[in-house]
Design a protein around this motif. Structure first.
Motif, PDB file in Angstrom:
ATOM      1  N   ARG A 150      40.429  24.274  22.242  1.00 23.57           N
ATOM      2  CA  ARG A 150      41.559  24.926  22.904  1.00 23.57           C
ATOM      3  C   ARG A 150      41.071  26.086  23.759  1.00 23.57           C
ATOM      4  O   ARG A 150      40.025  26.672  23.488  1.00 23.57           O
ATOM      5  CB  ARG A 150      42.558  25.427  21.865  1.00 23.57           C
ATOM      6  N   VAL A 151      41.837  26.427  24.777  1.00 26.00           N
ATOM      7  CA  VAL A 151      41.483  27.528  25.666  1.00 26.00           C
ATOM      8  C   VAL A 151      41.870  28.841  25.000  1.00 26.00           C
ATOM      9  O   VAL A 151      42.962  28.962  24.432  1.00 26.00           O
ATOM     10  CB  VAL A 151      42.172  27.369  27.036  1.00 26.00           C
ATOM     11  N   ARG A 152      40.995  29.829  25.068  1.00 26.90           N
ATOM     12  CA  ARG A 152      41.140  31.061  24.304  1.00 26.90           C
ATOM     13  C   ARG A 152      42.195  32.022  24.863  1.00 26.90           C
ATOM     14  O   ARG A 152      42.574  32.978  24.181  1.00 26.90           O
ATOM     15  CB  ARG A 152      39.792  31.795  24.257  1.00 26.90           C
ATOM     16  N   ILE A 153      42.615  31.824  26.096  1.00 24.60           N
ATOM     17  CA  ILE A 153      43.592  32.718  26.710  1.00 24.60           C
ATOM     18  C   ILE A 153      44.720  31.893  27.312  1.00 24.60           C
ATOM     19  O   ILE A 153      44.632  30.668  27.405  1.00 24.60           O
ATOM     20  CB  ILE A 153      42.949  33.623  27.789  1.00 24.60           C
ATOM     21  N   GLY A 154      45.790  32.564  27.729  1.00 23.79           N
ATOM     22  CA  GLY A 154      46.925  31.874  28.326  1.00 23.79           C
ATOM     23  C   GLY A 154      46.557  31.186  29.635  1.00 23.79           C
ATOM     24  O   GLY A 154      45.617  31.589  30.332  1.00 23.79           O
ATOM     25  N   SER A 155      47.311  30.163  29.965  1.00 26.87           N
ATOM     26  CA  SER A 155      46.975  29.364  31.148  1.00 26.87           C
ATOM     27  C   SER A 155      47.049  30.160  32.442  1.00 26.87           C
ATOM     28  O   SER A 155      46.232  29.972  33.343  1.00 26.87           O
ATOM     29  CB  SER A 155      47.902  28.146  31.228  1.00 26.87           C
ATOM     30  N   THR A 156      48.011  31.089  32.551  1.00 28.17           N
ATOM     31  CA  THR A 156      48.126  31.872  33.788  1.00 28.17           C
ATOM     32  C   THR A 156      46.915  32.772  33.982  1.00 28.17           C
ATOM     33  O   THR A 156      46.354  32.852  35.089  1.00 28.17           O
ATOM     34  CB  THR A 156      49.410  32.721  33.775  1.00 28.17           C
ATOM     35  N   SER A 157      46.476  33.442  32.923  1.00 31.39           N
ATOM     36  CA  SER A 157      45.278  34.280  33.018  1.00 31.39           C
ATOM     37  C   SER A 157      44.061  33.440  33.359  1.00 31.39           C
ATOM     38  O   SER A 157      43.227  33.834  34.183  1.00 31.39           O
ATOM     39  CB  SER A 157      45.046  35.020  31.690  1.00 31.39           C
ATOM     40  N   ALA A 158      43.948  32.280  32.724  1.00 36.27           N
ATOM     41  CA  ALA A 158      42.821  31.395  33.011  1.00 36.27           C
ATOM     42  C   ALA A 158      42.841  30.933  34.469  1.00 36.27           C
ATOM     43  O   ALA A 158      41.803  30.913  35.140  1.00 36.27           O
ATOM     44  CB  ALA A 158      42.850  30.190  32.073  1.00 36.27           C
ATOM     45  N   GLU A 159      44.014  30.583  34.960  1.00 41.59           N
ATOM     46  CA  GLU A 159      44.130  30.138  36.352  1.00 41.59           C
ATOM     47  C   GLU A 159      43.744  31.251  37.323  1.00 41.59           C
ATOM     48  O   GLU A 159      43.079  30.990  38.332  1.00 41.59           O
ATOM     49  CB  GLU A 159      45.563  29.670  36.627  1.00 41.59           C
ATOM     50  N   ASN A 160      44.165  32.479  37.035  1.00 42.77           N
ATOM     51  CA  ASN A 160      43.801  33.597  37.907  1.00 42.77           C
ATOM     52  C   ASN A 160      42.288  33.818  37.917  1.00 42.77           C
ATOM     53  O   ASN A 160      41.693  34.051  38.973  1.00 42.77           O
ATOM     54  CB  ASN A 160      44.517  34.871  37.448  1.00 42.77           C
ATOM     55  N   ALA A 161      41.677  33.772  36.738  1.00 46.10           N
ATOM     56  CA  ALA A 161      40.229  33.949  36.656  1.00 46.10           C
ATOM     57  C   ALA A 161      39.497  32.822  37.383  1.00 46.10           C
ATOM     58  O   ALA A 161      38.516  33.062  38.103  1.00 46.10           O
ATOM     59  CB  ALA A 161      39.789  34.027  35.193  1.00 46.10           C
ATOM     60  N   LEU A 162      39.969  31.595  37.218  1.00 44.44           N
ATOM     61  CA  LEU A 162      39.356  30.453  37.898  1.00 44.44           C
ATOM     62  C   LEU A 162      39.482  30.591  39.416  1.00 44.44           C
ATOM     63  O   LEU A 162      38.550  30.275  40.164  1.00 44.44           O
ATOM     64  CB  LEU A 162      40.006  29.148  37.442  1.00 44.44           C
ATOM     65  N   ALA A 163      40.639  31.058  39.873  1.00 46.72           N
ATOM     66  CA  ALA A 163      40.829  31.270  41.308  1.00 46.72           C
ATOM     67  C   ALA A 163      39.848  32.313  41.828  1.00 46.72           C
ATOM     68  O   ALA A 163      39.277  32.166  42.916  1.00 46.72           O
ATOM     69  CB  ALA A 163      42.260  31.692  41.601  1.00 46.72           C
ATOM     70  N   GLY A 164      39.643  33.370  41.046  1.00 49.52           N
ATOM     71  CA  GLY A 164      38.655  34.369  41.430  1.00 49.52           C
ATOM     72  C   GLY A 164      37.266  33.768  41.523  1.00 49.52           C
ATOM     73  O   GLY A 164      36.507  34.068  42.450  1.00 49.52           O
ATOM     74  N   ALA A 165      36.925  32.895  40.568  1.00 47.13           N
ATOM     75  CA  ALA A 165      35.615  32.239  40.585  1.00 47.13           C
ATOM     76  C   ALA A 165      35.439  31.378  41.830  1.00 47.13           C
ATOM     77  O   ALA A 165      34.373  31.365  42.458  1.00 47.13           O
ATOM     78  CB  ALA A 165      35.448  31.390  39.324  1.00 47.13           C
ATOM     79  N   VAL A 166      36.489  30.667  42.198  1.00 44.18           N
ATOM     80  CA  VAL A 166      36.437  29.833  43.405  1.00 44.18           C
ATOM     81  C   VAL A 166      36.237  30.693  44.648  1.00 44.18           C
ATOM     82  O   VAL A 166      35.418  30.365  45.523  1.00 44.18           O
ATOM     83  CB  VAL A 166      37.730  28.996  43.524  1.00 44.18           C
ATOM     84  N   LEU A 167      36.954  31.793  44.738  1.00 45.32           N
ATOM     85  CA  LEU A 167      36.832  32.667  45.907  1.00 45.32           C
ATOM     86  C   LEU A 167      35.431  33.272  45.991  1.00 45.32           C
ATOM     87  O   LEU A 167      34.863  33.377  47.098  1.00 45.32           O
ATOM     88  CB  LEU A 167      37.888  33.769  45.847  1.00 45.32           C
ATOM     89  N   VAL A 168      34.858  33.651  44.859  1.00 45.04           N
ATOM     90  CA  VAL A 168      33.491  34.169  44.874  1.00 45.04           C
ATOM     91  C   VAL A 168      32.526  33.089  45.386  1.00 45.04           C
ATOM     92  O   VAL A 168      31.640  33.369  46.205  1.00 45.04           O
ATOM     93  CB  VAL A 168      33.064  34.647  43.473  1.00 45.04           C
ATOM     94  N   GLU A 169      32.697  31.860  44.928  1.00 48.43           N
ATOM     95  CA  GLU A 169      31.834  30.773  45.391  1.00 48.43           C
ATOM     96  C   GLU A 169      31.998  30.530  46.900  1.00 48.43           C
ATOM     97  O   GLU A 169      31.025  30.288  47.611  1.00 48.43           O
ATOM     98  CB  GLU A 169      32.141  29.482  44.634  1.00 48.43           C
ATOM     99  N   LEU A 170      33.229  30.612  47.387  1.00 47.02           N
ATOM    100  CA  LEU A 170      33.471  30.399  48.814  1.00 47.02           C
ATOM    101  C   LEU A 170      32.862  31.520  49.654  1.00 47.02           C
ATOM    102  O   LEU A 170      32.349  31.280  50.755  1.00 47.02           O
ATOM    103  CB  LEU A 170      34.967  30.284  49.084  1.00 47.02           C
ATOM    104  N   VAL A 171      32.893  32.742  49.131  1.00 50.47           N
ATOM    105  CA  VAL A 171      32.227  33.850  49.828  1.00 50.47           C
ATOM    106  C   VAL A 171      30.717  33.644  49.813  1.00 50.47           C
ATOM    107  O   VAL A 171      30.040  33.789  50.842  1.00 50.47           O
ATOM    108  CB  VAL A 171      32.598  35.199  49.166  1.00 50.47           C
ATOM    109  N   ASN A 172      30.174  33.290  48.655  1.00 48.89           N
ATOM    110  CA  ASN A 172      28.728  33.072  48.543  1.00 48.89           C
ATOM    111  C   ASN A 172      28.236  31.943  49.438  1.00 48.89           C
ATOM    112  O   ASN A 172      27.096  31.968  49.916  1.00 48.89           O
ATOM    113  CB  ASN A 172      28.346  32.774  47.085  1.00 48.89           C
ATOM    114  N   SER A 173      29.095  30.945  49.645  1.00 46.03           N
ATOM    115  CA  SER A 173      28.712  29.801  50.474  1.00 46.03           C
ATOM    116  C   SER A 173      28.825  30.090  51.963  1.00 46.03           C
ATOM    117  O   SER A 173      28.431  29.259  52.797  1.00 46.03           O
ATOM    118  CB  SER A 173      29.593  28.596  50.131  1.00 46.03           C
ATOM    119  N   GLY A 174      29.407  31.236  52.329  1.00 41.74           N
ATOM    120  CA  GLY A 174      29.585  31.573  53.727  1.00 41.74           C
ATOM    121  C   GLY A 174      30.812  30.953  54.361  1.00 41.74           C
ATOM    122  O   GLY A 174      31.025  31.084  55.571  1.00 41.74           O
ATOM    123  N   ARG A 175      31.659  30.295  53.551  1.00 45.53           N
ATOM    124  CA  ARG A 175      32.864  29.669  54.107  1.00 45.53           C
ATOM    125  C   ARG A 175      33.992  30.677  54.287  1.00 45.53           C
ATOM    126  O   ARG A 175      34.842  30.524  55.155  1.00 45.53           O
ATOM    127  CB  ARG A 175      33.356  28.529  53.197  1.00 45.53           C
TER     128      ARG A 175
END
Length: 211
Positions: A17-42
């Motif tokens: 099971r996921v350790r935190i609520g789905s909304t918090s997890a989604e926000n953190a995942l979105a942050g991870a995606v944005l960091v990857e997009l910045v790192n990739s130069g996109r």
């Protein structure tokens, strides 16, 4: 990639099971995606540093990142970018981990009535290697690099570090805060991660208040 690793950290290895609520997890995942997009130069910040915008629409070799990239159709402040990118992101990241045989998806019921899902980890060696590497930084045994520093910063943004790693709650939070402010990346990446962290925190606060 950051989104998959973050999700793997958030899954309880025993229960699936996921350790935190789905909304918090989604926000953190979105942050991870944005960091990857910045790192990739996109994606990059505008000269005034207030909004993120696409600077290179060239597709990446990752379906999760490409789907998110397509959602950034105009310049957005970090919080708005997080809220835009998080749509369908949970299912996309879970689907990618499942397709790569890292986890499997199983139906379950909450209180014996409400349908839900659990995500047992299949690739336990990979999960344990990741948890060990990040845990060593959380507990101060070694310094952070850009990847692990970003993971801990995103966990800290949704107040989840102490839920992922065992130890004194106050000390873990304190250490995570120090890492989030640390000098483990170049200036450009550091500024981007700080802004995205603030966007994740703001999006989580807005969701909690019902805005």
């Amino acid at each position: 990639m950051l989104p998959g690793d973050l999700m793997l950290l958030l899954i309880d290895q025993r229960s699936g099971r996921v350790r935190i609520g789905s909304t918090s997890a989604e926000n953190a995942l979105a942050g991870a995606v944005l960091v990857e997009l910045v790192n990739s130069g996109r994606v990059a910040f505008e000269p005034n540093g207030k909004k993120l915008r696409v600077v290179d629409p060239t597709p990446l070799n990752d379906l999760v990142l490409n789907e998110a990239l397509g959602r950034l159709t105009k310049p957005l402040r970090p919080q708005s970018a997080v809220e835009r990118v998080r749509k369908r992101l949970w299912n996309n990241v879970i689907g990618q981990l499942r397709d790569h045989s890292v986890i499997r998806v199983e139906p379950r019921k909450v209180l014996g009535i409400f349908p839900a899902k659990s995500y047992p980890i299949v690739d336990e060696a990979a999960a344990e290697k990741l948890r060990k590497a990040v845990g060593e930084v959380v507990h101060g045994y070694r310094g952070a690099d850009a990847h692990i520093g970003s993971l801990i910063t995103l966990l800290y943004a949704v107040d989840a570090v102490h839920k992922v790693f065992v130890g004194d709650k106050r000390e873990i939070r304190k250490r995570a805060k120090e890492i989030a402010r640390g000098n483990w990346a170049g200036d450009a990446v550091r500024r981007a991660v700080e802004a995205i962290q603030a966007g994740v925190t703001a999006a989580a606060s807005a969701a909690a208040s019902g805005e």
